[in-house]
Design a protein around this motif. Structure first.
Motif, PDB file in Angstrom:
ATOM      1  N   ARG A   1       7.714  15.594   4.375  1.00  0.00           N
ATOM      2  CA  ARG A   1       7.983  14.925   5.643  1.00  0.00           C
ATOM      3  C   ARG A   1       7.706  15.878   6.722  1.00  0.00           C
ATOM      4  NH1 ARG A   1      13.275  11.232   4.858  1.00  0.00           N
ATOM      5  NH2 ARG A   1      12.542  10.229   3.013  1.00  0.00           N
TER       6      ARG A   1
ATOM      7  N   ARG B   1       2.111   8.323   2.078  1.00  0.00           N
ATOM      8  CA  ARG B   1       3.393   9.012   1.886  1.00  0.00           C
ATOM      9  C   ARG B   1       3.787   8.919   0.425  1.00  0.00           C
ATOM     10  NH1 ARG B   1       9.244   8.151   4.599  1.00  0.00           N
ATOM     11  NH2 ARG B   1      10.101  10.074   3.738  1.00  0.00           N
TER      12      ARG B   1
ATOM     13  N   VAL C   1       3.796  14.697  -0.529  1.00  0.00           N
ATOM     14  CA  VAL C   1       3.499  14.860   0.897  1.00  0.00           C
ATOM     15  C   VAL C   1       4.819  15.088   1.618  1.00  0.00           C
ATOM     16  CG1 VAL C   1       2.535  13.784   2.958  1.00  0.00           C
ATOM     17  CG2 VAL C   1       1.483  13.354   0.753  1.00  0.00           C
TER      18      VAL C   1
ATOM     19  N   HIS D   1      -1.426  13.307  -2.612  1.00  0.00           N
ATOM     20  CA  HIS D   1      -0.333  12.456  -2.134  1.00  0.00           C
ATOM     21  C   HIS D   1       0.371  11.720  -3.247  1.00  0.00           C
ATOM     22  CE1 HIS D   1      -3.183   9.140  -2.554  1.00  0.00           C
ATOM     23  NE2 HIS D   1      -4.037   9.882  -1.857  1.00  0.00           N
TER      24      HIS D   1
ATOM     25  N   ARG E   1       0.034   8.986   7.877  1.00  0.00           N
ATOM     26  CA  ARG E   1       0.884  10.109   7.456  1.00  0.00           C
ATOM     27  C   ARG E   1       2.227   9.647   6.907  1.00  0.00           C
ATOM     28  NH1 ARG E   1       3.499  13.324   5.490  1.00  0.00           N
ATOM     29  NH2 ARG E   1       4.231  15.331   6.234  1.00  0.00           N
ATOM     30  N   TYR E   2       2.824   8.692   7.588  1.00  0.00           N
ATOM     31  CA  TYR E   2       4.191   8.318   7.228  1.00  0.00           C
ATOM     32  C   TYR E   2       4.321   7.022   6.435  1.00  0.00           C
ATOM     33  CZ  TYR E   2       5.460  12.188  10.148  1.00  0.00           C
ATOM     34  OH  TYR E   2       5.567  13.449  10.665  1.00  0.00           O
ATOM     35  N   TRP E   3       3.200   6.343   6.155  1.00  0.00           N
ATOM     36  CA  TRP E   3       3.310   5.113   5.377  1.00  0.00           C
ATOM     37  C   TRP E   3       2.223   5.009   4.305  1.00  0.00           C
ATOM     38  CZ3 TRP E   3       0.805  -0.026   6.022  1.00  0.00           C
ATOM     39  CH2 TRP E   3       1.402  -0.981   5.205  1.00  0.00           C
TER      40      TRP E   3
END
Length: 132
Positions: free
Chosen positions: A132, A126, A130, A64, A121-123
């Motif tokens: 989207r 990220r 990684v 990541h 996953r998104y914060w």
């Protein structure tokens, strides 16, 4: 299989491991030490926090590119938020008294897993590598 397509499988595997550790810790604290389930749940969360972060950092979201100093506090915040939801739902479920504390905890842990996935996953993890 691409890293992106395997990521949900790692999340499930790590989540199952952390959930098992959480659940087992609660049961041991209640059965062996006589703690009340809500208090034991705090201990279960603290033990599972380390398992969960290590697994997601090293496996689920490997590569990541997010520094440990940034991802660890974010993950702790996500986990603490999830635990607050967990504890509130668990307290409500225990007050209904229709099922054993172990079964109620298992259900609550599964519900909170979805929130953890999305925020991780998104914060939390990220990074540039990684997608989207």
């Amino acid at each position: 299989m691409s890293a992106r397509s395997v990521r949900p499988l790692w999340f499930i595997a790590v989540g199952c491991m952390a959930t098992g550790v959480h659940w087992l810790t609660v049961v041991v604290l209640v059965e062996a030490l006589g703690l009340r389930p809500l208090l034991a749940n705090i201990g279960g969360w603290l033990v599972a926090l380390g398992v969960s972060f290590a697994g997601h950092h090293l496996l689920t979201f490997r590569g990541h590119g997010v520094p440990l100093g940034r991802s660890a506090p974010r993950f702790a915040l996500v986990s603490a938020s999830g635990f607050a939801v967990n504890e509130a739902l668990y307290a409500a479920a225990l007050s209904w008294g229709r099922f054993r504390y172990q079964a109620l905890l298992a259900g609550v842990l599964l519900l909170v897993a979805v929130m953890t996935w999305v925020l991780s996953r998104y914060w939390v993890f990220r990074g540039r590598s990684v997608p989207r």
